[in-house]
Enzyme design. Structure first.
Site, PDB file in Angstrom:
ATOM      1  N   HIS A  26       0.862  -1.190   0.000  1.00 14.31           N
ATOM      2  CA  HIS A  26       0.000   0.000   0.000  1.00 14.31           C
ATOM      3  C   HIS A  26       0.896   1.236   0.000  1.00 14.31           C
ATOM      4  O   HIS A  26       1.327   1.706   1.059  1.00 14.31           O
ATOM      5  CB  HIS A  26      -0.911  -0.044   1.238  1.00 14.31           C
ATOM      6  CG  HIS A  26      -1.895   1.074   1.323  1.00 14.31           C
ATOM      7  ND1 HIS A  26      -3.071   0.976   2.038  1.00 14.31           N
ATOM      8  CD2 HIS A  26      -1.901   2.333   0.796  1.00 14.31           C
ATOM      9  CE1 HIS A  26      -3.740   2.115   1.950  1.00 14.31           C
ATOM     10  NE2 HIS A  26      -3.045   2.962   1.204  1.00 14.31           N
ATOM     11  N   HIS A  28       1.388   4.869  -2.362  1.00 12.18           N
ATOM     12  CA  HIS A  28       1.015   5.755  -3.476  1.00 12.18           C
ATOM     13  C   HIS A  28       2.298   6.408  -3.976  1.00 12.18           C
ATOM     14  O   HIS A  28       2.957   7.134  -3.216  1.00 12.18           O
ATOM     15  CB  HIS A  28       0.039   6.830  -3.007  1.00 12.18           C
ATOM     16  CG  HIS A  28      -1.210   6.260  -2.398  1.00 12.18           C
ATOM     17  ND1 HIS A  28      -2.372   6.105  -3.122  1.00 12.18           N
ATOM     18  CD2 HIS A  28      -1.474   5.793  -1.149  1.00 12.18           C
ATOM     19  CE1 HIS A  28      -3.297   5.572  -2.336  1.00 12.18           C
ATOM     20  NE2 HIS A  28      -2.788   5.371  -1.135  1.00 12.18           N
ATOM     21  N   HIS A 210      -9.489   1.240  -1.099  1.00 11.51           N
ATOM     22  CA  HIS A 210      -9.423   1.858   0.223  1.00 11.51           C
ATOM     23  C   HIS A 210     -10.834   1.797   0.824  1.00 11.51           C
ATOM     24  O   HIS A 210     -11.813   2.162   0.163  1.00 11.51           O
ATOM     25  CB  HIS A 210      -9.010   3.322   0.115  1.00 11.51           C
ATOM     26  CG  HIS A 210      -7.556   3.541  -0.148  1.00 11.51           C
ATOM     27  ND1 HIS A 210      -6.873   2.955  -1.177  1.00 11.51           N
ATOM     28  CD2 HIS A 210      -6.645   4.319   0.513  1.00 11.51           C
ATOM     29  CE1 HIS A 210      -5.601   3.353  -1.146  1.00 11.51           C
ATOM     30  NE2 HIS A 210      -5.436   4.184  -0.131  1.00 11.51           N
ATOM     31  N   GLU A 213     -11.017   3.548   6.229  1.00 13.71           N
ATOM     32  CA  GLU A 213      -9.936   4.414   6.726  1.00 13.71           C
ATOM     33  C   GLU A 213     -10.619   5.513   7.545  1.00 13.71           C
ATOM     34  O   GLU A 213     -10.536   5.536   8.760  1.00 13.71           O
ATOM     35  CB  GLU A 213      -9.140   4.998   5.550  1.00 13.71           C
ATOM     36  CG  GLU A 213      -8.035   5.964   5.975  1.00 13.71           C
ATOM     37  CD  GLU A 213      -7.344   6.653   4.774  1.00 13.71           C
ATOM     38  OE1 GLU A 213      -7.911   6.672   3.664  1.00 13.71           O
ATOM     39  OE2 GLU A 213      -6.232   7.200   4.964  1.00 13.71           O
ATOM     40  N   ASP A 291       1.967   3.936   2.816  1.00 13.33           N
ATOM     41  CA  ASP A 291       0.937   4.820   2.253  1.00 13.33           C
ATOM     42  C   ASP A 291       1.539   5.997   1.466  1.00 13.33           C
ATOM     43  O   ASP A 291       1.715   5.883   0.253  1.00 13.33           O
ATOM     44  CB  ASP A 291      -0.011   5.304   3.366  1.00 13.33           C
ATOM     45  CG  ASP A 291      -1.399   5.676   2.861  1.00 13.33           C
ATOM     46  OD1 ASP A 291      -1.673   5.512   1.665  1.00 13.33           O
ATOM     47  OD2 ASP A 291      -2.225   6.130   3.684  1.00 13.33           O
ATOM     48  N   ASP A 292       1.836   7.087   2.146  1.00 10.15           N
ATOM     49  CA  ASP A 292       2.416   8.286   1.506  1.00 10.15           C
ATOM     50  C   ASP A 292       3.594   8.751   2.359  1.00 10.15           C
ATOM     51  O   ASP A 292       3.516   9.761   3.062  1.00 10.15           O
ATOM     52  CB  ASP A 292       1.363   9.401   1.428  1.00 10.15           C
ATOM     53  CG  ASP A 292       0.131   8.953   0.664  1.00 10.15           C
ATOM     54  OD1 ASP A 292       0.199   8.886  -0.571  1.00 10.15           O
ATOM     55  OD2 ASP A 292      -0.886   8.638   1.315  1.00 10.15           O
TER      56      ASP A 292
HETATM   57  N1  ADE Z   1      -4.466   8.823  -1.712  1.00  8.57           N
HETATM   58  C1  ADE Z   1      -3.217   8.862  -1.242  1.00  8.57           C
HETATM   59  N2  ADE Z   1      -3.192   8.470   0.031  1.00  8.57           N
HETATM   60  C2  ADE Z   1      -4.468   8.162   0.378  1.00  8.57           C
HETATM   61  C3  ADE Z   1      -5.087   7.689   1.557  1.00  8.57           C
HETATM   62  N3  ADE Z   1      -4.409   7.436   2.661  1.00  8.57           N
HETATM   63  N4  ADE Z   1      -6.418   7.503   1.546  1.00  8.57           N
HETATM   64  C4  ADE Z   1      -7.117   7.759   0.443  1.00  8.57           C
HETATM   65  N5  ADE Z   1      -6.585   8.201  -0.686  1.00  8.57           N
HETATM   66  C5  ADE Z   1      -5.264   8.393  -0.733  1.00  8.57           C
HETATM   67 ZN    ZN Z   2      -3.595   4.853   0.675  1.00  5.20          ZN
END
Ligand code: ADE
Ligand code: ZN
Length: 350
Positions: A26, A28, A210, A213, A291-292
């Site tokens: 996971h 991005h 997703h 969350e 994630d990011d």
């Molecule tokens: N796009 C990038 N990170 C995300 C996240 N944590 N939740 C939803 N969309 C995303």
């Molecule tokens: Zn994500």
């Protein structure tokens, strides 16, 4: 920045985590754009930024919820213009991942973020894929690409994106094997994308979304029942529905959990209250992911270190998390077995 674990973690456990062979499911790619590279690309492409410095940009990364992050994340992606930009961003991620002993990564990318700005979808695919193929050939770093639809846009828009991408399928068949769903969750339930996901299933893609969350457990249920996904991205709010929890255990449904993301986006108020350990101990197939990472203060090792420290995870539990990641990955059986053997050998040697 939450880039390292608190000092309470014993040095030997820290070393154990750092060298643990990992998979990342996971991630991005646009969320790996570090402020330094973002500034460099802005300069290269003559894009004006509303921040005076790298430090000022990093200081703006104080999020209150998912949307407050997404606003900056989409704005940041505006510096990506050329194939080389996508290549540079992807290569920078691969270097960070390899430093954390990530062996395999399944990477989300959001074409709509770029096509909306007039960047051709071929440019996006080509830059990311060139870096991934180089990493595979040079270092044996394995990977896959998961094209994700933005759920704040319409299903029709998702179909347009799918139609634009499909002519590229043959060219990227060694990498592109999945479809995802991301962006603003609340108010954009999975069923909004029922038809496009059904089409992607017919086409033979792996499906993920997703869900749970920020959105309610009902979104996890509809991601499973309506979209027919094979993994849930995040899914942490599933815990609010005991019947859903039982189902996730029974169906061995993987959840790609992102601890530092959840902390940064205020999904949890304190890492000590994160439910990943409870879910793991209850028998769910939870995995650890970043994630990011450029926005949330840490890559894979930082995520493992943060939960190990806050939740007192044992070596066996850490190995189980890593094993879940291998099991939940979309890699050919032979490759899965190879990674499993590497993990078994690591466990035996430690
Ligand atoms: N796009 C990038 N990170 C995300 C996240 N944590 N939740 C939803 N969309 C995303
Ligand atoms: Zn994500």
């Amino acid at each position: 920045m939450i880039s390292s674990a608190p000092p309470t973690l014993p040095a030997d456990l820290r070393a154990f985590i750092e060298a643990l062979p990992k998979t990342e499911l996971h991630l991005h790619i646009e969320g790996t754009l570090e402020p330094e590279l973002l500034f460099a690309l802005a300069q290269r492409n003559k894009v004006e930024l509303p921040y005076a410095s790298v430090e000022a940009l990093r200081a703006a990364y104080a999020f209150t919820d998912l949307q407050s992050f997404l606003d900056l994340y989409y704005a940041g992606a505006n510096v990506l213009r050329t194939e080389q930009d996508f290549y540079d961003m992807t290569m920078a991620y691969i270097e960070r991942a390899r430093a954390d002993n990530v062996r395999h990564a399944e990477i989300f990318f959001d074409p709509q973020t770029h096509t909306e700005r007039g960047i051709a979808i071929d440019v996006v695919f080509a830059g990311i894929a060139r870096a991934l193929r180089e990493a595979r050939d040079r270092h044996g770093f394995s990977s896959a690409m998961i094209m994700s639809f933005l759920r704040h846009l319409s299903e029709e828009d998702a179909f347009v994106t799918l139609d634009a991408a499909l002519p590229l399928r043959d060219q990227y068949q060694d990498l592109w094997n999945g479809i995802g769903l991301d962006s603003s969750e609340r108010g954009n339930p999975p069923e909004k994308f029922a038809r496009v996901f059904a089409r992607c299933k017919e086409l033979g893609f792996h499906l993920v979304a997703h869900a749970g969350e920020e959105g309610p457990p009902e979104y996890v249920v509809s991601a499973l029942d309506v979209l027919k996904v094979e993994r849930i991205d995040h899914g942490v709010r599933s815990e609010e529905d005991p019947a859903l929890m039982q189902r996730l255990i029974r169906e061995k449904m993987p959840l790609t959990v992102c601890p530092l993301s959840n902390l940064k986006l205020c999904v949890v108020d304190d890492m000590a209250n994160h439910n990943i350990a409870r879910m793991l101990r209850a028998g769910l197939a939870v995995t650890v992911n970043s994630d990011d990472p450029a926005y949330f203060g840490g890559y894979m090792n930082a995520n493992y270190l943060a939960i190990a420290s806050a939740l007192a995870l044992t070596r066996e539990e850490l190995l189980q998390l890593a094993r879940n990641g291998i099991e939940a990955s979309f890699i050919p059986a032979a490759e899965k077995a190879r990674l499993g053997t590497e993990l078994d050998q690591y466990a035996a040697a430690h």
